[in-house]
Design a protein around this motif. Structure first.
Motif, PDB file in Angstrom:
ATOM      1  N   THR A  69       0.834  -1.205   0.000  1.00  0.00           N
ATOM      2  CA  THR A  69       0.000   0.000   0.000  1.00  0.00           C
ATOM      3  C   THR A  69       0.867   1.254   0.000  1.00  0.00           C
ATOM      4  O   THR A  69       0.629   2.183  -0.780  1.00  0.00           O
ATOM      5  N   ALA A  70       1.882   1.286   0.843  1.00  0.00           N
ATOM      6  CA  ALA A  70       2.760   2.450   0.927  1.00  0.00           C
ATOM      7  C   ALA A  70       3.542   2.653  -0.367  1.00  0.00           C
ATOM      8  O   ALA A  70       3.610   3.772  -0.899  1.00  0.00           O
ATOM      9  N   VAL A  71       4.116   1.584  -0.895  1.00  0.00           N
ATOM     10  CA  VAL A  71       4.920   1.701  -2.117  1.00  0.00           C
ATOM     11  C   VAL A  71       4.046   2.084  -3.312  1.00  0.00           C
ATOM     12  O   VAL A  71       4.437   2.914  -4.129  1.00  0.00           O
ATOM     13  N   ARG A  72       2.863   1.515  -3.405  1.00  0.00           N
ATOM     14  CA  ARG A  72       1.960   1.879  -4.506  1.00  0.00           C
ATOM     15  C   ARG A  72       1.592   3.357  -4.444  1.00  0.00           C
ATOM     16  O   ARG A  72       1.522   4.025  -5.472  1.00  0.00           O
ATOM     17  N   ALA A  73       1.364   3.877  -3.248  1.00  0.00           N
ATOM     18  CA  ALA A  73       1.019   5.298  -3.099  1.00  0.00           C
ATOM     19  C   ALA A  73       2.176   6.178  -3.567  1.00  0.00           C
ATOM     20  O   ALA A  73       1.967   7.168  -4.285  1.00  0.00           O
ATOM     21  N   ILE A  74       3.390   5.814  -3.181  1.00  0.00           N
ATOM     22  CA  ILE A  74       4.562   6.609  -3.554  1.00  0.00           C
ATOM     23  C   ILE A  74       4.819   6.526  -5.054  1.00  0.00           C
ATOM     24  O   ILE A  74       4.997   7.539  -5.732  1.00  0.00           O
ATOM     25  N   VAL A  75       4.831   5.325  -5.599  1.00  0.00           N
ATOM     26  CA  VAL A  75       5.160   5.139  -7.014  1.00  0.00           C
ATOM     27  C   VAL A  75       4.066   5.719  -7.909  1.00  0.00           C
ATOM     28  O   VAL A  75       4.349   6.248  -8.981  1.00  0.00           O
ATOM     29  N   PHE A  76       2.823   5.648  -7.472  1.00  0.00           N
ATOM     30  CA  PHE A  76       1.732   6.239  -8.259  1.00  0.00           C
ATOM     31  C   PHE A  76       1.951   7.740  -8.417  1.00  0.00           C
ATOM     32  O   PHE A  76       1.718   8.294  -9.481  1.00  0.00           O
ATOM     33  N   ARG A  77       2.407   8.384  -7.354  1.00  0.00           N
ATOM     34  CA  ARG A  77       2.605   9.833  -7.390  1.00  0.00           C
ATOM     35  C   ARG A  77       3.956  10.209  -7.988  1.00  0.00           C
ATOM     36  O   ARG A  77       4.073  11.183  -8.712  1.00  0.00           O
ATOM     37  N   TYR A  78       5.013   9.442  -7.664  1.00  0.00           N
ATOM     38  CA  TYR A  78       6.373   9.765  -8.088  1.00  0.00           C
ATOM     39  C   TYR A  78       7.029   8.529  -8.693  1.00  0.00           C
ATOM     40  O   TYR A  78       7.770   7.808  -8.029  1.00  0.00           O
ATOM     41  N   LYS A  79       6.775   8.274  -9.970  1.00  0.00           N
ATOM     42  CA  LYS A  79       7.264   7.070 -10.638  1.00  0.00           C
ATOM     43  C   LYS A  79       8.791   6.962 -10.640  1.00  0.00           C
ATOM     44  O   LYS A  79       9.336   5.881 -10.540  1.00  0.00           O
ATOM     45  N   ALA A  80       9.482   8.071 -10.757  1.00  0.00           N
ATOM     46  CA  ALA A  80      10.946   8.039 -10.815  1.00  0.00           C
ATOM     47  C   ALA A  80      11.573   7.579  -9.508  1.00  0.00           C
ATOM     48  O   ALA A  80      12.717   7.129  -9.491  1.00  0.00           O
ATOM     49  N   SER A  81      10.831   7.669  -8.417  1.00  0.00           N
ATOM     50  CA  SER A  81      11.381   7.265  -7.118  1.00  0.00           C
ATOM     51  C   SER A  81      11.236   5.771  -6.856  1.00  0.00           C
ATOM     52  O   SER A  81      11.695   5.281  -5.820  1.00  0.00           O
ATOM     53  N   ALA A  82      10.636   5.038  -7.764  1.00  0.00           N
ATOM     54  CA  ALA A  82      10.340   3.616  -7.542  1.00  0.00           C
ATOM     55  C   ALA A  82      11.562   2.780  -7.162  1.00  0.00           C
ATOM     56  O   ALA A  82      11.524   2.072  -6.152  1.00  0.00           O
ATOM     57  N   PRO A  83      12.677   2.815  -7.915  1.00  0.00           N
ATOM     58  CA  PRO A  83      13.815   1.976  -7.526  1.00  0.00           C
ATOM     59  C   PRO A  83      14.364   2.306  -6.134  1.00  0.00           C
ATOM     60  O   PRO A  83      14.689   1.397  -5.364  1.00  0.00           O
ATOM     61  N   ALA A  84      14.448   3.582  -5.813  1.00  0.00           N
ATOM     62  CA  ALA A  84      14.995   3.974  -4.509  1.00  0.00           C
ATOM     63  C   ALA A  84      14.078   3.535  -3.370  1.00  0.00           C
ATOM     64  O   ALA A  84      14.552   3.017  -2.345  1.00  0.00           O
ATOM     65  N   VAL A  85      12.782   3.716  -3.538  1.00  0.00           N
ATOM     66  CA  VAL A  85      11.831   3.338  -2.494  1.00  0.00           C
ATOM     67  C   VAL A  85      11.812   1.822  -2.313  1.00  0.00           C
ATOM     68  O   VAL A  85      11.821   1.316  -1.184  1.00  0.00           O
ATOM     69  N   ALA A  98       9.711  -9.042  -2.684  1.00  0.00           N
ATOM     70  CA  ALA A  98       9.103  -9.496  -3.949  1.00  0.00           C
ATOM     71  C   ALA A  98       7.768  -8.806  -4.194  1.00  0.00           C
ATOM     72  O   ALA A  98       7.491  -8.344  -5.305  1.00  0.00           O
ATOM     73  N   ALA A  99       6.940  -8.719  -3.180  1.00  0.00           N
ATOM     74  CA  ALA A  99       5.622  -8.091  -3.338  1.00  0.00           C
ATOM     75  C   ALA A  99       5.750  -6.605  -3.646  1.00  0.00           C
ATOM     76  O   ALA A  99       5.032  -6.067  -4.497  1.00  0.00           O
ATOM     77  N   VAL A 100       6.683  -5.954  -2.987  1.00  0.00           N
ATOM     78  CA  VAL A 100       6.890  -4.521  -3.192  1.00  0.00           C
ATOM     79  C   VAL A 100       7.447  -4.263  -4.595  1.00  0.00           C
ATOM     80  O   VAL A 100       7.007  -3.345  -5.290  1.00  0.00           O
ATOM     81  N   ALA A 101       8.399  -5.073  -5.021  1.00  0.00           N
ATOM     82  CA  ALA A 101       8.981  -4.902  -6.356  1.00  0.00           C
ATOM     83  C   ALA A 101       7.934  -5.139  -7.436  1.00  0.00           C
ATOM     84  O   ALA A 101       7.872  -4.406  -8.424  1.00  0.00           O
ATOM     85  N   ALA A 102       7.099  -6.153  -7.257  1.00  0.00           N
ATOM     86  CA  ALA A 102       6.050  -6.431  -8.242  1.00  0.00           C
ATOM     87  C   ALA A 102       5.035  -5.295  -8.301  1.00  0.00           C
ATOM     88  O   ALA A 102       4.605  -4.889  -9.388  1.00  0.00           O
ATOM     89  N   ALA A 103       4.650  -4.764  -7.155  1.00  0.00           N
ATOM     90  CA  ALA A 103       3.687  -3.660  -7.121  1.00  0.00           C
ATOM     91  C   ALA A 103       4.258  -2.418  -7.798  1.00  0.00           C
ATOM     92  O   ALA A 103       3.558  -1.741  -8.563  1.00  0.00           O
ATOM     93  N   ALA A 104       5.508  -2.115  -7.523  1.00  0.00           N
ATOM     94  CA  ALA A 104       6.145  -0.955  -8.145  1.00  0.00           C
ATOM     95  C   ALA A 104       6.311  -1.159  -9.649  1.00  0.00           C
ATOM     96  O   ALA A 104       6.081  -0.238 -10.442  1.00  0.00           O
ATOM     97  N   ALA A 105       6.703  -2.361 -10.059  1.00  0.00           N
ATOM     98  CA  ALA A 105       6.875  -2.649 -11.486  1.00  0.00           C
ATOM     99  C   ALA A 105       5.550  -2.577 -12.236  1.00  0.00           C
ATOM    100  O   ALA A 105       5.511  -2.196 -13.406  1.00  0.00           O
ATOM    101  N   GLN A 106       4.481  -2.929 -11.570  1.00  0.00           N
ATOM    102  CA  GLN A 106       3.164  -2.852 -12.199  1.00  0.00           C
ATOM    103  C   GLN A 106       2.783  -1.408 -12.506  1.00  0.00           C
ATOM    104  O   GLN A 106       2.192  -1.127 -13.540  1.00  0.00           O
ATOM    105  N   LEU A 107       3.146  -0.495 -11.616  1.00  0.00           N
ATOM    106  CA  LEU A 107       2.808   0.909 -11.819  1.00  0.00           C
ATOM    107  C   LEU A 107       3.806   1.641 -12.704  1.00  0.00           C
ATOM    108  O   LEU A 107       3.456   2.628 -13.346  1.00  0.00           O
ATOM    109  N   SER A 108       5.041   1.182 -12.727  1.00  0.00           N
ATOM    110  CA  SER A 108       6.077   1.840 -13.510  1.00  0.00           C
ATOM    111  C   SER A 108       6.783   0.802 -14.370  1.00  0.00           C
ATOM    112  O   SER A 108       7.910   0.391 -14.081  1.00  0.00           O
TER     113      SER A 108
END
Length: 164
Positions: A69-85, A98-108
Motif C-alpha cells: 500500500t505504501a509503495v503503490r502510493a509513492i510510485v503512483f505519485r512519483y514514478k521516478a522514485s520507484a527503484p529507490a523506495v 518481492a511483493a513490493v517490487a512487483a507492485a512498483a513494477a506494475q505501476l512503472s
C-alpha cells in the motif's frame, strides 16, 4: 428460558467470532488511506524511510499489505522514485521485497528492470522470488492488448448500404 439463554450465548459467540474472525491480512479502507496519507505527507527523499517506519509498526501478518500500500502510493505519485523506495523497503524488510517490487513494477513498467535490480541489490537472499514476481507482473501486463494493437479501422466493405 433455556432457549433464550442458548439464543443469547449463540448471539454472543457469533458477535465475538466476527470481531476476532475479521481478515487480519487486509487493511481496512481507513487504514490504507492513513498509510497513504502518512507516506505522502513527508518530502520525497524521506518517503522510503517513512514507509519502512509504518511497515515495522504494523503487525507481522499485515506487513506485506502495508508495504504494498505504501509503495503503490509513492510510485503512483512519483514514478521516478520507484527503484529507490523499493530498495529502501527491501533492505529493511526483506520478506516483503518481492511483493513490493512487483507492485512498483506494475505501476512503472518502464522502470521494471531497475526496480528488480534495486530490490535484488537490497535483499539478495530474495533474488529468485523478486525476479519471478517482477517477470510475472511484466508478462501479465504485456499480454493485455493496448488500443494501438487492436484493429479499430473500418474496411470499405464493412460500410454497409453506402457502397451501392
Amino acid at each position: 428460558m433455556r432457549i433464550k439463554q442458548l439464543l443469547f450465548k449463540t448471539a454472543l459467540l457469533v458477535a465475538v467470532s466476527m470481531l476476532v474472525g475479521t481478515s487480519s491480512y487486509a487493511l481496512t479502507a481507513t487504514q490504507a488511506k492513513a498509510v497513504r496519507k502518512a507516506v505522502l505527507s513527508v518530502p520525497v527523499p524521506e518517503m522510503g524511510s517513512k514507509a519502512v517506519e509504518l511497515i515495522l509498526q504494523s503487525e507481522k501478518q499485515d506487513r506485506e499489505v502495508t508495504a504494498v500500500t505504501a509503495v503503490r502510493a509513492i510510485v503512483f505519485r512519483y514514478k521516478a522514485s520507484a527503484p529507490a523506495v523499493v530498495a529502501t523497503v527491501s533492505k529493511a524488510v526483506p520478506e516483503v521485497a518481492a511483493a513490493v517490487a512487483a507492485a512498483a513494477a506494475q505501476l512503472s513498467r518502464t522502470e521494471a528492470s531497475n526496480i528488480a535490480q534495486a530490490a535484488i541489490g537490497a535483499a539478495p537472499a530474495q533474488a529468485n522470488s523478486i525476479s519471478a514476481a517482477v517477470n510475472k507482473t511484466v508478462l501479465v501486463a504485456s499480454a493485455i492488448p493496448t488500443l494501438s494493437e487492436t484493429s479499430t479501422s473500418i474496411t470499405p466493405a464493412a460500410r454497409g448500404s453506402g457502397d451501392a
